[in-house]
Design an enzyme around this catalytic site. Structure first.
Site, short mmCIF file in Angstrom:
data_model
loop_
_atom_site.label_atom_id
_atom_site.label_comp_id
_atom_site.label_asym_id
_atom_site.label_seq_id
_atom_site.Cartn_x
_atom_site.Cartn_y
_atom_site.Cartn_z
CG MET A 1 -21.11 38.29 -14.75
SD MET A 1 -20.49 39.11 -16.21
CE MET A 1 -19.88 37.78 -17.20
CB CYS A 2 -24.45 35.86 -10.81
SG CYS A 2 -23.33 34.82 -9.86
N GLY A 3 -26.18 36.29 -13.21
CA GLY A 3 -27.32 37.01 -13.77
C GLY A 3 -28.50 36.86 -12.83
#
Lengths: 298, 245
Positions: free
Chosen positions: A1-3
């Site tokens: 997951m990343c933003g």
């Protein structure tokens, strides 16, 4: 997951507060990526004939003066240098094509984060808020910017593994997702002369786009062929000299939302990163469709 | 038992006045804890929630007939696992809204993001705007009514319940469908594996009409809808069907 976050100013007021707005957005994405963070900010274009580089040193205590001296002697009579810890922004008057070779020959410990006319890329390990404070991003003005908060899933946590990745002059990429064919693709691209510094999958996506554009593709054409040749999950935001583009893979598992007001256009992994912008309550919001290129430019 | 005198007035007042929760001042955890303290009761109080600003897991796990109004856009999983409550989102909903709902009503006045109503067992999910990809994925008995259009892979592996789409459906509708029924008023870009169109009988028009009325959708002619369901060829793996996977 990343933003991932992106902000494109449509008014002078947003340009004046660009760094602060982008920082607020990226801090909201901390839980999606607490390992490292980075931003690409488009601001203060170099005067005609000038090339702007953001250079990354192995440590904040780097002897920047020696670099400046060597540049003046061998590359460009005029050198502007602004130091931000282990990063330095340089404006040179020289042929952009030869600069990478010169650095590789004389200062191999330095990494060129970005090159172009107005792009500056800053990245480091740590929580987004700490990284943003380190470079005083909140003070920056500019026309548009991208940010990334990284939760590493497939490779190491280092500055070099952090986003954004440069993909050419004034171009950069941030990625949320994971690619499954990056090892084979990296080997193919290396044979074509693309240099990779890490085993990171997103760096391969950046290298792929760079290669396509070297072959003469426009950004849109390069992205179209990315849909064919990149296997895996992705939401990409791509910074360009005049704006940015967004692309999601055909399955579109990785989240993305876009919003627009009279003052700005924004994209983010989640709405909460957009909610911090002025006028967000009345913004038009939509989810970018799969496999469709969205782009804005000044 | 109600008290007397001033105490009675106070209690009556608290029954009439909605609980107002500003999520800029109260954490989602505290809000949900306050809601969960009423779980298992017949409490019907009103809850007014402001400033969700895309926060995750707002009003999840309710098990009481509460009336919850949320003003603004919510993040992941709003109204998840809902039982008995009526939850209205006056804005857009993030991914996984009303996932695993058991009963009650979740109404979204705006658009819903990915996998709205995923794995939900019961209740009614109403989306007044559009729904994104994988709406009703693996639904197990919920009814979903979408006033607008839905994205790709709607009702993917849906097992039971009804999905009503008043607009268009993107590609891959009803892929690997079990026994859920799908009604679409607009265009279907493409059906997924083992999903086929089926005739609309009087009982289906009655069912659809009831669902639209329950969802508060007016001005729609049930004759404009088509029905889709499972061809029941993929229930068990058969080597002859390998191309359909």
């Amino acid at each position: 997951m990343c933003g991932i976050v992106g902000l494109f100013a449509k008014s002078k007021a947003i340009e004046a507060g660009l760094g602060a707005h982008l920082s607020n957005m990226l801090i909201e994405m901390t839980e999606r990526g607490p390992d490292s963070a980075g931003v690409a900010v488009y601001r203060r274009p170099a005067s005609p004939g000038g090339v702007k580089l953001t250079v990354l040193a192995p440590a904040a205590s780097y002897a920047w003066d020696e670099l400046k001296k060597a540049l003046i002697e061998q590359v460009s009579q005029q050198v502007e240098m602004e130091i931000h810890g282990n990063h330095a922004v340089l404006i040179l008057h020289a042929d952009a094509a030869g600069i990478y070779d010169w650095f590789a020959a004389h200062f191999p410990e330095l990494h060129i984060n970005s090159s172009g006319v107005s792009i500056e890329i800053y990245k480091d390990k740590g929580l987004p808020e700490n990284v943003l404070n380190r470079f005083e991003v909140k003070q920056f003005t500019g026309t548009h910017a991208l940010g990334h908060s990284r939760m590493a899933t497939e490779s190491n946590v280092t500055i070099q593994h952090s986003h954004p990745f440069s993909t050419g002059q004034d171009l950069c990429l941030v990625h949320n997702g994971s690619l499954s064919n990056h090892n084979r693709l990296r080997e193919k691209l290396q044979k074509q002369g693309i240099i990779f510094r890490t085993d990171n999958d997103s760096e391969v996506a950046a290298g792929y786009l760079m290669h396509r554009m070297w072959q003469g593709d426009s950004l849109d054409e390069a992205l179209e062929s990315a849909l064919e040749n990149l296997d895996g999950f992705f939401t990409f935001a791509i910074g360009t000299r005049d704006g940015f583009a967004v692309l999601r893979d055909p399955v579109a598992c990785k989240p993305a939302i876009m919003a627009e007001t009279a003052e700005w256009v924004a994209m983010a992994s989640e709405y909460r990163a957009i909610a911090v912008l002025p006028g967000a309550d009345s913004a038009e919001c939509w989810e970018p469709a799969p496999a469709k290129i969205y782009s804005w430019s000044h | 038992m109600l008290g007397t005198g001033a105490g009675e007035d106070l209690q009556l007042e608290s029954l009439m006045t909605p609980h107002c929760i500003d999520l800029e001042a109260t954490s989602v955890r505290d809000l949900n804890q306050a809601l969960h303290e009423l779980n298992g009761t017949q409490e019907k109080s009103d809850w007014q929630i402001t400033n969700p600003k895309g926060r995750h897991a707002v009003a999840v796990g309710i098990d009481a007939p509460l009336n919850v109004n949320i003003d603004g856009h919510t993040g992941y999983y709003c109204g998840g696992m809902n039982k008995h409550a009526t939850i209205t989102i006056n804005g857009n909903a993030g991914p996984g809204v009303a996932e695993n709902m058991m009963s009650g009503l979740v109404r979204i006045r705006g658009n819903a993001s990915q996998y709205a109503g995923a794995t939900a067992h019961g209740g009614l999910l109403v989306i007044e705007g559009n729904a994104s990809s994988r709406c009703g994925i693996s639904m197990k008995g919920v009814d979903i009514v979408v006033r607008g259009s839905v994205g790709h892979m709607g009702a993917f592996m849906a097992q039971a319940g009804r999905l009503v789409i008043c607009g268009d459906a993107a590609d891959g509708l009803g892929d690997s469908l079990y026994e859920a029924r799908i009604y679409v008023r607009g265009k279907v870009a493409g059906l997924g594996a083992d999903c086929i169109e089926k005739p609309m009988g009087a009982e289906h028009r009655r069912e659809l009409s009831g669902l639209l009325a329950k969802a508060g959708m007016t001005g729609l002619d049930v004759a404009q809808f088509r029905r889709y369901g499972s061809a029941r060829k993929l229930y068990n793996f058969n080597i002859d069907n390998v191309d359909a996977y």
